[in-house]
Design a protein around this motif. Structure first.
Motif, short mmCIF file in Angstrom:
data_model
loop_
_atom_site.label_atom_id
_atom_site.label_comp_id
_atom_site.label_asym_id
_atom_site.label_seq_id
_atom_site.Cartn_x
_atom_site.Cartn_y
_atom_site.Cartn_z
N GLY A 44 0.52 -1.22 -0.25
CA GLY A 44 0.12 0.35 -0.23
C GLY A 44 0.95 1.15 -0.44
N GLY A 46 2.37 2.79 -2.28
CA GLY A 46 2.78 3.24 -3.95
C GLY A 46 3.75 2.67 -4.41
N LYS A 47 4.19 1.79 -4.20
CA LYS A 47 5.12 1.14 -5.57
C LYS A 47 4.52 0.42 -6.89
CE LYS A 47 6.17 -2.67 -2.55
NZ LYS A 47 5.41 -2.48 -1.46
N THR A 48 3.60 -0.37 -6.36
CA THR A 48 2.71 -0.44 -8.14
C THR A 48 2.54 0.73 -8.35
OG1 THR A 48 2.71 -3.10 -6.98
CG2 THR A 48 0.84 -1.88 -8.80
N THR A 49 2.14 1.80 -7.62
CA THR A 49 0.86 2.35 -8.84
C THR A 49 2.09 3.68 -9.62
OG1 THR A 49 -0.32 2.88 -7.25
CG2 THR A 49 -0.42 4.60 -8.66
N ARG A 346 -7.20 3.56 4.23
CA ARG A 346 -7.59 5.21 4.65
C ARG A 346 -8.10 6.10 5.08
NH1 ARG A 346 -9.22 4.30 -1.88
NH2 ARG A 346 -7.84 3.03 -2.15
#
Ligand SMILES: Nc1ncnc2c1ncn2[C@@H]1O[C@H](COP(=O)(O)OP(=O)(O)O)[C@@H](O)[C@H]1O
Ligand SMILES: [Mg+2]
Length: 347
Positions: A44, A46-49, A346
């Motif tokens: 979560g 943010g690496k893949t994004t 979130r």
């Protein structure tokens, strides 16, 4: 400037939000040619994004990147008046120009279940314009390098998770592209095959290819990455070579103590107090199921003092200590000290 002009990848202010939730927050990255750059962070972070934006799989909200001389940015102010579809078309148009230069192993395997490994790789070799006369030899060598020889003529739908990752990594390597994005390439891969993949990736960087890699294995990052960046809540919290980060953020040693199930709470507290007192700059970093993990920060402590203290606690706290281990602080220690700040839910 200098090196940045010839960098394989330069991204400035890269940002992405999903319905108001900021997944990637003004990220700046530069990856030199022949460098392996590790993107680290908990699930979560943010690496893949980030990788999806850099490969054109996801639309960039703001910021931009220059990859191998191709501009893959969306200037928010300029496109703000256009529709979402327009920015997608822009991304697509630019993507087509440079995708042949980029290898991408996404987090979710991009495989056609009814195709074999060999068929899949030959298809990508043709798409990348590799001449038919050398395609088969190139594909066979990739299959061999990644340890897929035994499975090369079996449909990939029947593969284990680890073999699917190997094939997805091989797809990214087809045609020796100058830049590879590998999103958790060794997830679920056995240790022997993992070494094979590492060796193949070291060959890539020796060959001048650049790699952006995400991984949860600190051992892998120490082995492969020239530099790593630790992401927390979509931003880099630290960036540098693994050795630099260890020296800067976690100077010292670790003492790990495995305690006996029968140990009394009182004796346990006594042991903790003893270790904290013995080394002025030491503290209990974490404790779980009978394991104590102490960080000794003092630089003037030497190995002899550490070993004699560990010997002493074994005799003095015989009914508490089952086993103990002394080591230098690792990249994992740096990772843990930063990622504790990650917000899981979130807001
Ligand atoms: N398509 C999406 N829609 C909504 N939220 C998303 C989407 N993709 C990713 N996210 C959210 O963005 C954050 C970063 O995700 P991701 O980039 O997959 O992290 P990582 O790869 O570091 O585990 C997560 O909180 C995730 O839930
Ligand atoms: Mg991911």
């Amino acid at each position: 400037m200098g090196e940045t002009e010839t960098d394989a990848l330069l991204a400035v202010g890269l940002s992405k939000s999903f319905k108001g939730f900021v997944a990637v927050d003004r990220l700046n990255i530069g990856v030199h040619r022949g460098e392996c750059f590790g993107l680290l962070g908990v699930n979560g972070a943010g690496k893949t994004t980030t990788i999806q934006m850099l490969t054109g799989a996801e639309v960039i909200n703001s910021g931009g990147s220059c990859i191998l001389g191709y501009n893959l940015g969306v200037n928010r102010r300029k496109v703000a008046t256009f529709s979402f579809t327009f920015s997608r078309i822009m991304v697509l148009r630019v993507s087509l120009q440079y995708l042949s230069q980029v290898g991408y192993c996404p987090q979710v395997d991009p495989l056609v279940n009814v195709m074999t490994a060999k068929e899949t790789l030959l298809m990508y070799a043709r798409l990348r314009g590799i001449p038919e006369s050398v395609a088969e030899q190139h594909v066979d060598s990739l299959i061999d390098q990644l340890g897929l020889t035994e499975y090369k003529d079996k449909c990939c739908g029947t593969y284990s998770g680890g073999n699917k990752r190997k094939l997805s990594t091989a797809i990214a390597m087809v045609g020796e592209p100058p830049l590879l994005f590998l999103d958790e390439p060794t997830l679920g891969v056995d240790p022997v095959s993992r070494r094979k993949i590492w060796n193949a990736l070291v060959d890539c960087t020796n060959n001048g290819q650049s790699i952006v890699l995400t991984s949860h294995s600190m051992e892998e990052c120490e082995y492969l990455c020239h530099r790593v960046g630790i992401m927390v809540n979509g931003r880099f919290r630290c960036l540098g070579s693994p050795q630099y980060l260890k020296d800067k953020y976690c100077q010292g040693y670790t003492i790990k103590v495995k305690t006996r199930m029968s140990a009394s709470a009182e004796k346990l507290e006594e042991l903790k107090a003893f270790l904290v007192q013995t080394f002025g700059g030491s503290f209990l970093r974490d404790e779980y199921i009978g394991r104590l993990n102490f960080l000794v920060e003092r630089r003037d402590v030497n190995w002899a003092q550490l070993f004699s203290t560990v010997r002493e606690i074994k005799t003095r706290f015989e009914d508490v200590v089952e086993d103990s281990l002394v080591g230098e602080t690792s990249l994992e220690d740096v990772f843990l000290s930063f990622t504790s700040k990650q917000v899981q839910q979130r807001p």
